[in-house]
Design an enzyme around this catalytic site. Structure first.
Site, PDB file in Angstrom:
ATOM      1  N   ARG A  23      62.445   3.153-113.961  1.00  0.00           N
ATOM      2  CA  ARG A  23      62.625   2.962-112.519  1.00  0.00           C
ATOM      3  C   ARG A  23      61.522   2.129-111.892  1.00  0.00           C
ATOM      4  O   ARG A  23      61.692   1.540-110.835  1.00  0.00           O
ATOM      5  CB  ARG A  23      62.668   4.317-111.801  1.00  0.00           C
ATOM      6  N   ARG A  58      38.762 -13.172 -97.098  1.00  0.00           N
ATOM      7  CA  ARG A  58      38.446 -12.293 -95.972  1.00  0.00           C
ATOM      8  C   ARG A  58      37.113 -11.627 -96.271  1.00  0.00           C
ATOM      9  O   ARG A  58      36.959 -10.960 -97.283  1.00  0.00           O
ATOM     10  CB  ARG A  58      39.534 -11.235 -95.790  1.00  0.00           C
ATOM     11  N   HIS A  61      32.737  -8.175 -94.627  1.00  0.00           N
ATOM     12  CA  HIS A  61      32.833  -7.284 -93.465  1.00  0.00           C
ATOM     13  C   HIS A  61      32.168  -5.920 -93.674  1.00  0.00           C
ATOM     14  O   HIS A  61      32.092  -5.428 -94.788  1.00  0.00           O
ATOM     15  CB  HIS A  61      34.306  -7.035 -93.118  1.00  0.00           C
ATOM     16  N   LYS A  71      34.582   3.310 -97.526  1.00  0.00           N
ATOM     17  CA  LYS A  71      35.840   2.577 -97.543  1.00  0.00           C
ATOM     18  C   LYS A  71      36.447   2.672 -98.940  1.00  0.00           C
ATOM     19  O   LYS A  71      35.742   2.560 -99.940  1.00  0.00           O
ATOM     20  CB  LYS A  71      35.549   1.114 -97.201  1.00  0.00           C
ATOM     21  N   HIS A 118      31.899  -6.031 -97.612  1.00  0.00           N
ATOM     22  CA  HIS A 118      33.067  -6.138 -98.481  1.00  0.00           C
ATOM     23  C   HIS A 118      33.901  -7.359 -98.113  1.00  0.00           C
ATOM     24  O   HIS A 118      34.052  -7.689 -96.935  1.00  0.00           O
ATOM     25  CB  HIS A 118      33.946  -4.883 -98.338  1.00  0.00           C
ATOM     26  N   TYR A 131      43.382  -0.300 -97.018  1.00  0.00           N
ATOM     27  CA  TYR A 131      42.041   0.202 -96.728  1.00  0.00           C
ATOM     28  C   TYR A 131      42.135   1.603 -96.137  1.00  0.00           C
ATOM     29  O   TYR A 131      42.917   1.822 -95.213  1.00  0.00           O
ATOM     30  CB  TYR A 131      41.331  -0.659 -95.675  1.00  0.00           C
ATOM     31  N   ASP A 142      31.727  -3.792 -85.372  1.00  0.00           N
ATOM     32  CA  ASP A 142      32.365  -4.620 -86.396  1.00  0.00           C
ATOM     33  C   ASP A 142      31.521  -5.867 -86.620  1.00  0.00           C
ATOM     34  O   ASP A 142      31.188  -6.573 -85.663  1.00  0.00           O
ATOM     35  CB  ASP A 142      33.769  -4.993 -85.918  1.00  0.00           C
ATOM     36  N   ASP A 165      35.020 -15.193 -89.404  1.00  0.00           N
ATOM     37  CA  ASP A 165      34.279 -15.064 -90.654  1.00  0.00           C
ATOM     38  C   ASP A 165      33.352 -16.259 -90.880  1.00  0.00           C
ATOM     39  O   ASP A 165      32.245 -16.109 -91.399  1.00  0.00           O
ATOM     40  CB  ASP A 165      35.231 -14.922 -91.840  1.00  0.00           C
TER      41      ASP A 165
END
Length: 182
Positions: A23, A58, A61, A71, A118, A131, A142, A165
């Site tokens: 499956r 990305r 951060h 995290k 990260h 996340y 942030d 960024d």
């Protein structure tokens, strides 16, 4: 579930058990008792995901104190090159980075301590990264460091990045609010 420490203290590579049959597959990404057995936090406050195309980077951060957080990240679709950088003053690995291949196929995860930046680079199209974090997002806390300032050998020196960024300070110019608790 196998949980292994990595070169940066407080961070772990996690390989959940993958149950596969005709499956498809079934993967348990979180089990409170197993996490507690390894001394990992289990009180996640928020969960979200990002969708990225191949070539997107990305990062790098983090959230600053008092809204810093643990995290847990993993790739639900596609494959990424994931990176972390230790930003904790007094840490034996301050400024050091570590890299990991995360993919939906491997079903592997990365557990990241507070004070660690990260980021990731999408190696395939339609990457979905999940996340779990122990504090709720705070715009005021942030932050990040420039993706190209920590000596990380990204696969592309001209990735697709956000304006935000691109505007982060370099690691060498970052005045870290994080302290290593060792």
């Amino acid at each position: 579930m196998r949980i292994d420490p990595v070169t940066i203290d407080g961070c772990y590579a996690i390989q959940p058990r993958v149950i596969a049959d005709a499956r498809g597959s079934f993967i348990k990404t979180f089990h409170r008792e197993v996490f507690e057995e390894y001394g990992l936090v289990t009180d996640f406050a928020e969960e979200y995901y990002s969708v990225s195309k191949k070539g997107v980077l990305r990062g790098m951060h983090f959230q600053t104190p008092p809204k810093d957080h643990f995290k847990l990240v993993y790739c639900l679709s596609g494959k990424v090159l994931d990176a972390i950088v230790d930003l904790r003053k007094g840490s034996p690995t301050y400024g050091v980075h570590a890299m990991f291949d995360l993919s939906a196929e491997q079903a592997n995860m990365l557990y990241i301590a507070p004070g660690i930046a990260h980021g990731f680079y999408a190696l395939s199209d339609d990457v979905i990264m999940q996340y779990k974090v122990t504090t709720v997002y705070s715009r005021e806390h942030d932050s990040g460091i420039r993706w190209d300032s920590a000596g990380i050998a990204w696969p592309n020196d001209r990735p697709v990045i956000s304006e935000r960024d691109a505007g982060f300070v370099k690691l060498s110019e970052f005045d870290s609010p994080f302290q290593y608790e060792g």
